[in-house]
Motif scaffolding. Structure first.
Motif, PDB file in Angstrom:
ATOM      1  N   ALA A  25       0.837  -1.198   0.000  1.00  0.00           N
ATOM      2  CA  ALA A  25       0.000   0.000   0.000  1.00  0.00           C
ATOM      3  C   ALA A  25       0.873   1.249   0.000  1.00  0.00           C
ATOM      4  N   ASN A  26       0.402   2.287  -0.658  1.00  0.00           N
ATOM      5  CA  ASN A  26       1.157   3.523  -0.768  1.00  0.00           C
ATOM      6  C   ASN A  26       0.553   4.563   0.182  1.00  0.00           C
ATOM      7  N   TYR A  27       1.025   4.597   1.421  1.00  0.00           N
ATOM      8  CA  TYR A  27       0.514   5.519   2.417  1.00  0.00           C
ATOM      9  C   TYR A  27       1.205   6.878   2.297  1.00  0.00           C
ATOM     10  N   SER A  28       0.484   7.935   2.701  1.00  0.00           N
ATOM     11  CA  SER A  28       1.095   9.252   2.772  1.00  0.00           C
ATOM     12  C   SER A  28       2.170   9.260   3.853  1.00  0.00           C
ATOM     13  N   GLU A  29       3.244   9.979   3.606  1.00  0.00           N
ATOM     14  CA  GLU A  29       4.336  10.021   4.574  1.00  0.00           C
ATOM     15  C   GLU A  29       4.148  11.111   5.616  1.00  0.00           C
ATOM     16  N   VAL A  30       3.540  12.228   5.234  1.00  0.00           N
ATOM     17  CA  VAL A  30       3.332  13.337   6.167  1.00  0.00           C
ATOM     18  C   VAL A  30       1.834  13.550   6.356  1.00  0.00           C
ATOM     19  N   GLY A  31       1.400  13.588   7.610  1.00  0.00           N
ATOM     20  CA  GLY A  31      -0.019  13.778   7.900  1.00  0.00           C
ATOM     21  C   GLY A  31      -0.221  14.763   9.031  1.00  0.00           C
ATOM     22  N   THR A  32      -1.458  15.211   9.186  1.00  0.00           N
ATOM     23  CA  THR A  32      -1.823  16.113  10.267  1.00  0.00           C
ATOM     24  C   THR A  32      -3.101  15.615  10.923  1.00  0.00           C
ATOM     25  N   PHE A  33      -3.332  16.045  12.152  1.00  0.00           N
ATOM     26  CA  PHE A  33      -4.547  15.670  12.870  1.00  0.00           C
ATOM     27  C   PHE A  33      -4.844  16.731  13.926  1.00  0.00           C
ATOM     28  N   SER A  34      -6.136  17.005  14.119  1.00  0.00           N
ATOM     29  CA  SER A  34      -6.560  17.935  15.166  1.00  0.00           C
ATOM     30  C   SER A  34      -7.569  17.260  16.073  1.00  0.00           C
ATOM     31  N   ASP A  35      -7.527  17.618  17.337  1.00  0.00           N
ATOM     32  CA  ASP A  35      -8.443  17.064  18.333  1.00  0.00           C
ATOM     33  C   ASP A  35      -8.894  18.203  19.236  1.00  0.00           C
ATOM     34  N   VAL A  36     -10.204  18.431  19.278  1.00  0.00           N
ATOM     35  CA  VAL A  36     -10.756  19.539  20.069  1.00  0.00           C
ATOM     36  C   VAL A  36     -11.931  19.016  20.888  1.00  0.00           C
ATOM     37  N   GLU A  37     -11.962  19.361  22.175  1.00  0.00           N
ATOM     38  CA  GLU A  37     -13.106  19.046  23.022  1.00  0.00           C
ATOM     39  C   GLU A  37     -13.461  20.249  23.872  1.00  0.00           C
ATOM     40  N   LEU A  38     -14.754  20.494  24.030  1.00  0.00           N
ATOM     41  CA  LEU A  38     -15.276  21.584  24.846  1.00  0.00           C
ATOM     42  C   LEU A  38     -16.058  20.983  26.007  1.00  0.00           C
ATOM     43  N   PHE A  39     -15.773  21.449  27.233  1.00  0.00           N
ATOM     44  CA  PHE A  39     -16.418  20.930  28.436  1.00  0.00           C
ATOM     45  C   PHE A  39     -17.269  22.028  29.077  1.00  0.00           C
ATOM     46  N   MET A  40     -18.512  21.688  29.389  1.00  0.00           N
ATOM     47  CA  MET A  40     -19.389  22.584  30.147  1.00  0.00           C
ATOM     48  C   MET A  40     -19.843  21.842  31.394  1.00  0.00           C
ATOM     49  N   LYS A  41     -19.481  22.370  32.558  1.00  0.00           N
ATOM     50  CA  LYS A  41     -19.781  21.692  33.820  1.00  0.00           C
ATOM     51  C   LYS A  41     -20.319  22.697  34.836  1.00  0.00           C
ATOM     52  N   GLY A  42     -21.127  22.191  35.733  1.00  0.00           N
ATOM     53  CA  GLY A  42     -21.642  23.032  36.808  1.00  0.00           C
ATOM     54  C   GLY A  42     -22.287  22.191  37.880  1.00  0.00           C
ATOM     55  N   SER A  43     -22.436  22.770  39.084  1.00  0.00           N
ATOM     56  CA  SER A  43     -23.064  22.042  40.180  1.00  0.00           C
ATOM     57  C   SER A  43     -23.647  23.024  41.186  1.00  0.00           C
TER      58      SER A  43
END
Length: 376
Positions: free
Chosen positions: A51-69
């Motif tokens: 298989a011919n995979y890409s050699e250079v890649g990118t990735f982003s991960d974002v999470e937003l938290f809303m909490k209260g008590s």
């Protein structure tokens, strides 16, 4: 019986909430989250079927938290938690969303979409870079067999009821019941055969001995295959078990782990054993990981190893497929909430029954990954 006890507990908590709650302050939500941006160089060709995979890649991960008590006049604390994820092209996906009711004397009850109780009670290697357990590294270095790199129990969010006991002398226990995945949003529909039910039970011990921190856990999980337990379909595979029928059977697993930490140095290890993996009768799997992490000032360093062996079928002639991963990482704290991290990862897979020249599920793949982690 378990469902009856859970229902009784929930009704008891709700009745307590209704007493003397008027004077409590309304819940005010806090907002937090993180963003990670990664870029990496990979070598994934090897034996992966050319298989011919890409050699250079990118990735982003974002999470937003809303909490209260808010703390009610009767002493109970009622909290809400809602998370939104933006990762790998999935916009606005709801992650966890649940309500919690906590009593200092009785513990905590959670109801909503979340992971099973075992996840929060588990000890495992915590890498300072791309993470060990099903982390960012698999988006760069190909895991050709696709088996989970994880020693925790099922981590999918689904609608659940969770109970956590108070921490008594460093000992805390928990139990959870509910869906593995949120196929029926907002409910546990036991009549839907697509809904696999998950039962978790665990206990953890935490203590500090003159600066030496010790944490040990044992956890159990049962996955009840929705509507199909004990059934099966006629098999076309010669030599299959149970007189030519591939039985669908509940998956059971247990795990144990520990961490020992002192003055910035942490040593950890964990073990997971699964019977009837994927609800396939007789298909078993074991996994273990170990690692060392050291932090001093703004610097962090970690080294980890993971191994999984899984039978390729439930037959008596089954062979073991194996996955090995080596992970070395470093991090540097640039300022409050901003960390620069990097990892070198190697993933080696072996399909025991595949001896073809261009094996699509074997190989030794590696990647060099760097990323910026921003917490707010």
């Amino acid at each position: 019986m378990i469902k009856l006890l859970l229902g009784t507990a929930a009704l008891s908590v709700m009745s307590l909430i209704s007493v003397g709650a008027n004077a409590a302050d309304p819940i005010k939500l806090s907002f937090s989250g993180f963003m990670e941006q990664w870029v990496g160089y990979s070598d994934n060709e090897g034996d992966n079927g050319a298989a011919n995979y890409s050699e250079v890649g990118t990735f982003s991960d974002v999470e937003l938290f809303m909490k209260g008590s808010t703390r009610l006049d009767n002493g109970l604390t009622v909290g809400v938690n809602f998370e939104i994820e933006r990762s790998g092209g999935a916009d606005g996906v709801s992650d966890e969303s649940y309500v919690s009711v906590t009593s200092d004397a009785l513990g905590t009850l959670k109801v909503g979409s979340t992971m099973g109780v075992s996840y929060g009670l588990s000890n495992h290697h915590w890498d300072v870079g791309a993470l060990m357990d099903d982390g960012v590294h698999q988006l760069f270095a190909v895991n050709a067999l696709g088996d989970e790199i994880d020693t925790t129990h099922n981590t999918s969010d689904g609608h659940k009821v969770i109970y956590l006991s108070p921490n008594l002398g460093g000992v805390q226990a928990g139990f959870s019941y509910g869906l593995i995945n949120e196929t029926n949003v907002g409910s546990v529909d036991t009549l839907d055969t697509n809904n696999d039910l998950q039962y978790n039970a665990g206990i953890v011990y935490s203590a500090d001995y003159d600066g030496l921190s010790v944490n040990v856990d044992v956890n159990y999980e049962l996955i009840e295959d929705g509507g199909l337990t004990g059934g099966g379909v006629a098999s076309t595979t010669a030599g299959s078990e149970t007189d030519g029928t591939d039985q669908v059977k509940n998956e059971e697993s247990w795990r144990a782990g520990f961490t020992v930490a002192q003055q910035g140095l942490t040593v950890s290890a964990s073990y997971l054993e699964t019977d009837n993996k994927g609800t396939v009768t007789g298909k078993d799997s074991t996994a273990w990981e170990a690692g060392v992490t050291y932090k001093t000032g703004p610097y962090g360093f970690s080294v980890g190893y993971f191994n999984r062996a899984t039978e390729d079928s439930g037959l008596s002639t089954a062979l073991e497929d194996t996955t090995d991963m080596y992970l070395v990482s470093a991090s540097y704290n640039l300022g409050p909430g901003v960390t620069l991290a990097g990892s070198i990862v190697t993933i080696e897979t072996d399909d025991a029954s595949d001896s073809s020249p261009n094996q699509t599920d074997e190989g030794s793949n590696w990647a060099l990954i760097t990323g910026l982690k921003v917490h707010f």
